[in-house]
Write an enzyme that holds these catalytic residues in place. Structure first.
Site, PDB file in Angstrom:
ATOM      1  N   ASN A   7       0.873  -1.172   0.000  1.00 38.78           N
ATOM      2  CA  ASN A   7       0.000   0.000   0.000  1.00 38.78           C
ATOM      3  C   ASN A   7       0.912   1.223   0.000  1.00 38.78           C
ATOM      4  OD1 ASN A   7      -1.794   2.044   0.472  1.00 38.78           O
ATOM      5  ND2 ASN A   7      -2.756   1.118   2.271  1.00 38.78           N
ATOM      6  N   LYS A  14       3.326   0.765   3.087  1.00 38.70           N
ATOM      7  CA  LYS A  14       2.962  -0.235   4.100  1.00 38.70           C
ATOM      8  C   LYS A  14       2.949  -1.591   3.417  1.00 38.70           C
ATOM      9  CE  LYS A  14      -0.360   2.715   6.342  1.00 38.70           C
ATOM     10  NZ  LYS A  14      -1.751   2.931   6.314  1.00 38.70           N
ATOM     11  N   ARG A  91      -2.575  -2.069  -3.477  1.00 43.44           N
ATOM     12  CA  ARG A  91      -3.750  -1.226  -3.355  1.00 43.44           C
ATOM     13  C   ARG A  91      -3.586  -0.084  -4.345  1.00 43.44           C
ATOM     14  NH1 ARG A  91      -4.969   3.508   0.777  1.00 43.44           N
ATOM     15  NH2 ARG A  91      -7.157   3.816   0.236  1.00 43.44           N
ATOM     16  N   HIS A 180     -12.789   3.333  -0.333  1.00 47.28           N
ATOM     17  CA  HIS A 180     -12.812   2.273   0.695  1.00 47.28           C
ATOM     18  C   HIS A 180     -13.495   1.016   0.149  1.00 47.28           C
ATOM     19  CE1 HIS A 180     -13.133   5.721   3.859  1.00 47.28           C
ATOM     20  NE2 HIS A 180     -11.868   5.340   3.780  1.00 47.28           N
ATOM     21  N   ASN A 211     -10.649   7.519  10.041  1.00 46.30           N
ATOM     22  CA  ASN A 211     -10.344   8.940   9.919  1.00 46.30           C
ATOM     23  C   ASN A 211     -11.062   9.479   8.688  1.00 46.30           C
ATOM     24  OD1 ASN A 211      -9.210  11.252  10.633  1.00 46.30           O
ATOM     25  ND2 ASN A 211      -7.097  10.504  10.554  1.00 46.30           N
ATOM     26  N   GLY A 212     -10.957   8.707   7.588  1.00 49.67           N
ATOM     27  CA  GLY A 212     -11.851   8.889   6.446  1.00 49.67           C
ATOM     28  C   GLY A 212     -13.040   7.987   6.701  1.00 49.67           C
ATOM     29  N   ARG A 241     -12.363  16.087   7.144  1.00 45.03           N
ATOM     30  CA  ARG A 241     -13.114  16.404   5.910  1.00 45.03           C
ATOM     31  C   ARG A 241     -14.561  16.727   6.223  1.00 45.03           C
ATOM     32  NH1 ARG A 241     -11.332  11.039   2.744  1.00 45.03           N
ATOM     33  NH2 ARG A 241      -9.592  10.832   4.169  1.00 45.03           N
ATOM     34  N   ASP A 284      -8.969  13.493  15.990  1.00 45.25           N
ATOM     35  CA  ASP A 284      -9.013  12.131  16.533  1.00 45.25           C
ATOM     36  C   ASP A 284     -10.193  11.998  17.493  1.00 45.25           C
ATOM     37  OD1 ASP A 284      -8.454   9.803  18.255  1.00 45.25           O
ATOM     38  OD2 ASP A 284      -6.616   9.730  17.070  1.00 45.25           O
ATOM     39  N   PHE A 285     -10.996  10.972  17.247  1.00 45.05           N
ATOM     40  CA  PHE A 285     -12.232  10.825  18.020  1.00 45.05           C
ATOM     41  C   PHE A 285     -11.976  10.580  19.501  1.00 45.05           C
ATOM     42  CE2 PHE A 285     -15.660  11.110  14.993  1.00 45.05           C
ATOM     43  CZ  PHE A 285     -14.940  11.146  13.809  1.00 45.05           C
ATOM     44  N   ASN A 336     -13.894   0.521  17.468  1.00 44.59           N
ATOM     45  CA  ASN A 336     -13.442   0.791  18.839  1.00 44.59           C
ATOM     46  C   ASN A 336     -14.414   1.580  19.706  1.00 44.59           C
ATOM     47  OD1 ASN A 336     -10.677  -0.318  18.921  1.00 44.59           O
ATOM     48  ND2 ASN A 336     -10.396   1.065  17.196  1.00 44.59           N
ATOM     49  N   GLU A 385      -8.313  -4.973   4.827  1.00 47.59           N
ATOM     50  CA  GLU A 385      -8.094  -4.673   3.408  1.00 47.59           C
ATOM     51  C   GLU A 385      -6.913  -5.468   2.853  1.00 47.59           C
ATOM     52  OE1 GLU A 385      -8.540  -0.630   4.844  1.00 47.59           O
ATOM     53  OE2 GLU A 385      -9.312  -0.091   2.874  1.00 47.59           O
TER      54      GLU A 385
END
Ligand code: ADP
Length: 398
Positions: A7, A14, A91, A180, A211-212, A241, A284-285, A336, A385
């Site tokens: 990726n 990655k 990817r 995605h 995050n997306g 976004r 960040d949530f 999470n 993925e």
């Protein structure tokens, strides 16, 4: 068979090496700061210690050579020789209208990926660089491209066309693509299997909340609608976004703030979402959750707005499909955040959705979180993925 999954981002790479005998991850890692000073490879063999290499990586080519060395290293490697790698799965973010499924890479495929540079200027050039670097490092090995947009290609015209002058579609292929896709496809497939649903007619909504973030609707595992559009900016409120807004806001703010359209697009991509709504607390949530729990009003509103947007999309997709058999939550927030799942589902009582708090009290584990008498099955289903890419690569190369 061992499959290497790649990726590639513009300055990162990655990877995972997966043994397809039992779908286990043999090693994974990350190259950071490719093309910048201070390049770093972090390699983690399964069950082993993290191993770091600081070495110059002027391009993806050097990065991939270092990955190969790490994989065969006598102390922290996991294979004796790169001959053990049967194929490489990549990817690729945008396949335009060219591909509705994964393909074996050849010169035409590379040209098509390059043709989509303007649709995904940050991602596709890096994805192509990764493919070419693998071809150079492992000549003769098959490479497979797995497109984020492929899943969305099954949408009907009524879902993918924007209500714009048709010539923009004809000239520039301006349409909804969706992103995605590898994750939505994987999760929808797993839900059908787990839930014992009819593989030809099951109506499934997948909420990929990372995050997306994006939502998809699929019937029999085929996408019929999805919330991201020409680019990954449309749809849900995300970390940074905006998701859906009135398009006239762009001109309005550009005029008042003296911004160019490019600068405004940057604001919509990088300074909006829960970061913008919370007046800059975080994208960040976990930070937003903490601030909301500490009594911060805007953090609370950001979470409420996020939840409402997801619930509205689910409602829209249930209407579009005239029903739903299962809803699944996946990715960082979806896997999470039990409160987020519960609060979203609280809007869905009219569908007969009932969440079991005990079952929902879990993180990152595949599980049915609805009650036995819920009219719709609701799942926490971790996305994978890399495994999806490896499975497609195996299918096309064995
Ligand atoms: P992406 O792949 O889009 O970068 P991920 O799927 O990895 O994103 O999701 C990352 C996000 O998941 C983080 O921004 C964070 O907000 C969220 N997240 C991770 N852990 C938790 C948690 N325990 N509670 C709430 N949100 C979390």
């Amino acid at each position: 068979m061992k499959i290497l999954v790649m990726n590639c981002g513009s300055s990162s790479l990655k990877y995972q090496l997966i043994d397809m005998e039992n779908e286990s991850v043999l090693a994974k890692g990350l190259c950071e700061r490719i093309g910048i000073d201070g390049s770093l490879l972090t390699h983690t063999p399964a069950g082993g210690e993290k191993y770091k290499v600081e070495a110059a990586m002027p391009s993806h080519k050097e990065a991939i050579e270092l990955v190969m060395q790490a994989l065969v290293d006598p102390s922290h490697g996991v294979i004796k020789s790169t001959d053990e790698i049967s194929a490489i799965g990549h990817r690729v973010v945008h396949g335009g209208t060219y591909y509705n499924e994964s393909v074996l890479v050849n010169e035409d495929v590379k040209k098509a990926i390059a043709d989509c540079f303007d649709l995904a200027p940050l991602h596709n050039p890096a994805n192509l660089m990764g493919i070419e670097a693998c071809e150079a490092a492992m000549p003769g090995k098959p490479n497979v491209a797995v497109f984020d947009t492929a899943f969305g290609m099954s949408m009907p015209e009524k879902a993918y066309l924007y209500a714009l002058p048709y010539e923009y579609y004809e000239k520039y292929k301006v349409r909804r693509y969706g992103f995605h896709g590898t994750s939505h496809n994987f999760v929808a497939g797993e839900v059908i299997r787990k839930g014992g649903l009819d593989p030809k007619s099951a109506k499934v909504v997948v909420c990929h909340l990372g995050n997306g973030a994006s939502v998809s609707a699929s019937i029999g595992g085929k996408c019929v609608d999805t919330s991201m559009g020409l680019t990954p900016l449309e749809g849900l409120i995300m970390g940074t976004r905006s998701g859906d807004i009135d398009p006239a806001i762009i001109q309005f703010i550009c005029e008042h703030e003296k911004l160019t359209v490019e600068e405004m697009t940057d604001v919509l991509n990088k300074k909006s979402g829960v970061l913008g709504l919370s007046n800059g607390i975080s994208s960040d949530f976990r930070d937003i959750d903490d601030a909301a729990n500490g009594g911060n009003h805007l953090a609370k509103v950001a979470l409420e707005a996020y939840t409402l947007r997801v619930a509205k999309y689910i409602g829209a997709y249930v209407a579009a499909m005239n029903g739903v058999d299962a809803i699944a939550f996946t990715a960082g927030v979806g896997e999470n955040d039990k409160f987020m799942r519960k609060n979203i589902c609280a809007y869905l009582g009219y569908l007969g959705v009932k969440i079991d708090d005990e079952r929902n009290n879990v993180r990152g584990e595949e599980r049915l979180i609805s009650t036995d008498d819920s009219k719709v099955q609701v799942y926490l289903l971790p996305t994978n993925e890399e495994l999806a890419i490896a499975r497609d690569t195996l299918k096309l190369t064995k």
